[in-house]
Design a protein around this motif. Structure first.
Motif, mmCIF file in Angstrom:
data_model
loop_
_atom_site.group_PDB
_atom_site.id
_atom_site.type_symbol
_atom_site.label_atom_id
_atom_site.label_comp_id
_atom_site.label_asym_id
_atom_site.label_seq_id
_atom_site.Cartn_x
_atom_site.Cartn_y
_atom_site.Cartn_z
ATOM 1 N N VAL A 32 13.863 13.902 -60.119
ATOM 2 C CA VAL A 32 13.803 14.546 -58.803
ATOM 3 C C VAL A 32 14.701 13.811 -57.813
ATOM 4 O O VAL A 32 15.459 14.440 -57.062
ATOM 5 N N LEU A 33 14.642 12.486 -57.826
ATOM 6 C CA LEU A 33 15.480 11.694 -56.927
ATOM 7 C C LEU A 33 16.960 11.954 -57.191
ATOM 8 O O LEU A 33 17.737 12.158 -56.249
ATOM 9 N N LEU A 34 17.350 11.974 -58.457
ATOM 10 C CA LEU A 34 18.749 12.256 -58.788
ATOM 11 C C LEU A 34 19.156 13.653 -58.333
ATOM 12 O O LEU A 34 20.265 13.864 -57.843
ATOM 13 N N GLY A 35 18.243 14.611 -58.470
ATOM 14 C CA GLY A 35 18.524 15.967 -57.999
ATOM 15 C C GLY A 35 18.701 16.033 -56.503
ATOM 16 O O GLY A 35 19.588 16.726 -55.993
ATOM 17 N N LEU A 36 17.866 15.289 -55.772
ATOM 18 C CA LEU A 36 17.986 15.250 -54.307
ATOM 19 C C LEU A 36 19.302 14.616 -53.878
ATOM 20 O O LEU A 36 19.971 15.110 -52.965
ATOM 21 N N VAL A 37 19.672 13.522 -54.535
ATOM 22 C CA VAL A 37 20.942 12.863 -54.209
ATOM 23 C C VAL A 37 22.099 13.806 -54.500
ATOM 24 O O VAL A 37 23.021 13.944 -53.686
ATOM 25 N N ALA A 38 22.055 14.483 -55.637
ATOM 26 C CA ALA A 38 23.120 15.429 -55.980
ATOM 27 C C ALA A 38 23.181 16.554 -54.953
ATOM 28 O O ALA A 38 24.269 16.987 -54.555
ATOM 29 N N GLY A 39 22.014 17.007 -54.490
ATOM 30 C CA GLY A 39 21.989 18.053 -53.476
ATOM 31 C C GLY A 39 22.568 17.592 -52.155
ATOM 32 O O GLY A 39 23.298 18.331 -51.497
ATOM 33 N N LEU A 40 22.256 16.362 -51.755
ATOM 34 C CA LEU A 40 22.804 15.822 -50.504
ATOM 35 C C LEU A 40 24.314 15.697 -50.575
ATOM 36 O O LEU A 40 25.017 16.009 -49.617
ATOM 37 N N VAL A 41 24.809 15.236 -51.711
ATOM 38 C CA VAL A 41 26.250 15.075 -51.892
ATOM 39 C C VAL A 41 26.938 16.441 -51.852
ATOM 40 O O VAL A 41 28.054 16.571 -51.375
ATOM 41 N N ASN A 42 26.231 17.464 -52.306
ATOM 42 C CA ASN A 42 26.811 18.802 -52.410
ATOM 43 C C ASN A 42 26.426 19.685 -51.221
ATOM 44 O O ASN A 42 26.399 20.898 -51.332
ATOM 45 N N GLY A 43 26.110 19.076 -50.096
ATOM 46 C CA GLY A 43 25.825 19.852 -48.894
ATOM 47 C C GLY A 43 24.502 20.592 -48.929
ATOM 48 O O GLY A 43 24.390 21.675 -48.365
ATOM 49 N N GLY A 44 23.509 20.055 -49.592
ATOM 50 C CA GLY A 44 22.189 20.670 -49.599
ATOM 51 C C GLY A 44 21.910 21.588 -50.767
ATOM 52 O O GLY A 44 20.799 22.065 -50.929
ATOM 53 N N GLU A 45 22.918 21.870 -51.573
ATOM 54 C CA GLU A 45 22.717 22.747 -52.726
ATOM 55 C C GLU A 45 22.791 21.934 -54.013
ATOM 56 O O GLU A 45 23.638 21.071 -54.164
ATOM 57 N N ILE A 46 21.887 22.236 -54.924
ATOM 58 C CA ILE A 46 21.927 21.582 -56.236
ATOM 59 C C ILE A 46 22.883 22.377 -57.108
ATOM 60 O O ILE A 46 22.699 23.571 -57.325
ATOM 61 N N SER A 47 23.907 21.713 -57.563
ATOM 62 C CA SER A 47 24.929 22.384 -58.364
ATOM 63 C C SER A 47 24.683 22.150 -59.849
ATOM 64 O O SER A 47 23.932 21.265 -60.247
ATOM 65 N N TRP A 48 25.350 22.951 -60.649
ATOM 66 C CA TRP A 48 25.287 22.793 -62.098
ATOM 67 C C TRP A 48 25.783 21.405 -62.485
ATOM 68 O O TRP A 48 25.176 20.734 -63.309
ATOM 69 N N GLY A 50 25.704 18.691 -60.664
ATOM 70 C CA GLY A 50 24.695 17.713 -60.259
ATOM 71 C C GLY A 50 23.552 17.649 -61.255
ATOM 72 O O GLY A 50 23.043 16.569 -61.573
ATOM 73 N N GLU A 51 23.149 18.811 -61.753
ATOM 74 C CA GLU A 51 22.087 18.865 -62.778
ATOM 75 C C GLU A 51 22.529 18.132 -64.037
ATOM 76 O O GLU A 51 21.769 17.362 -64.625
ATOM 77 N N VAL A 52 23.756 18.386 -64.459
ATOM 78 C CA VAL A 52 24.279 17.729 -65.669
ATOM 79 C C VAL A 52 24.329 16.226 -65.473
ATOM 80 O O VAL A 52 23.893 15.462 -66.340
ATOM 81 N N MET A 53 24.830 15.790 -64.301
ATOM 82 C CA MET A 53 24.912 14.354 -64.043
ATOM 83 C C MET A 53 23.524 13.710 -64.031
ATOM 84 O O MET A 53 23.327 12.624 -64.567
ATOM 85 N N GLY A 54 22.548 14.374 -63.423
ATOM 86 C CA GLY A 54 21.188 13.854 -63.412
ATOM 87 C C GLY A 54 20.633 13.707 -64.818
ATOM 88 O O GLY A 54 20.026 12.684 -65.158
ATOM 89 N N ASN A 55 20.870 14.713 -65.652
ATOM 90 C CA ASN A 55 20.394 14.649 -67.034
ATOM 91 C C ASN A 55 21.111 13.564 -67.831
ATOM 92 O O ASN A 55 20.492 12.895 -68.661
ATOM 93 N N VAL A 56 22.384 13.371 -67.576
ATOM 94 C CA VAL A 56 23.136 12.320 -68.275
ATOM 95 C C VAL A 56 22.612 10.943 -67.871
ATOM 96 O O VAL A 56 22.426 10.069 -68.718
ATOM 97 N N VAL A 57 22.348 10.753 -66.583
ATOM 98 C CA VAL A 57 21.830 9.460 -66.120
ATOM 99 C C VAL A 57 20.469 9.180 -66.762
ATOM 100 O O VAL A 57 20.227 8.078 -67.261
ATOM 101 N N VAL A 58 19.579 10.169 -66.786
ATOM 102 C CA VAL A 58 18.264 9.986 -67.411
ATOM 103 C C VAL A 58 18.427 9.665 -68.897
ATOM 104 O O VAL A 58 17.777 8.756 -69.423
ATOM 105 N N ALA A 59 19.320 10.385 -69.580
ATOM 106 C CA ALA A 59 19.562 10.126 -71.006
ATOM 107 C C ALA A 59 20.058 8.699 -71.229
ATOM 108 O O ALA A 59 19.601 8.013 -72.152
#
Length: 140
Positions: A32-48, A50-59
């Motif tokens: 969730v935190l990674l998703g929020l950070v990705a959303g902030l970086v992308n102007g409030g929207e969670i992008s594809w 950002g989702e991939v990067m979050g999943n890669v970091v967790v992996a």
């Protein structure tokens, strides 16, 4: 379990499920935190992306635990470790990556790959088979 030491006790379904639930306690907030950070970086929207990067970091975090401790925090709490099915040692990083990818394979047919351990002679899930790993109880 060719090559494994005698007396190795495989982790049962209950221990593995317990480890998974414990890992959810720290992995879900991290995701969730990674998703929020990705959303902030992308102007409030969670992008594809950002989702991939979050999943890669967790992996990468999970695989780092596997490589360094042969267990995630949940597995450590319940007293189990991931081992190379042939040697009982630490599996190579490439096979740990295959094992992680195998989580998707295990989940796809309604979670059948996770339940497979219930009737597998070596107690392996599909991701264990793909990574050529076993999950064993830690000797105390």
């Amino acid at each position: 379990m060719a090559g494994m030491q005698a007396g190795v006790e495989l982790a049962g379904f209950g221990r593995r499920l317990g480890a998974y639930l414990i890992d959810l306690v720290w992995l879900l907030p991290l995701s969730v935190l990674l998703g929020l950070v990705a959303g902030l970086v992308n102007g409030g929207e969670i992008s594809w992306g950002g989702e991939v990067m979050g999943n890669v970091v967790v992996a990468l975090v999970v695989m780092l635990f596997w490589a360094e401790r042969r267990a995630t925090p949940g597995k450590l709490v319940v007293g189990v470790r991931i081992v190379d099915a042939a040697t009982g040692g630490t599996p190579p990083l490439g096979r740990l990556a295959l094992r992680y990818f195998g989580y998707l394979v295990s989940a796809l047919p309604l979670g059948l790959g996770y339940l497979w351990m219930l009737w597998d002679r070596q107690g392996q899930t599909w991701h264990d088979k793909l990574g050529r790993t076993l999950v064993v109880r830690e000797r105390r």
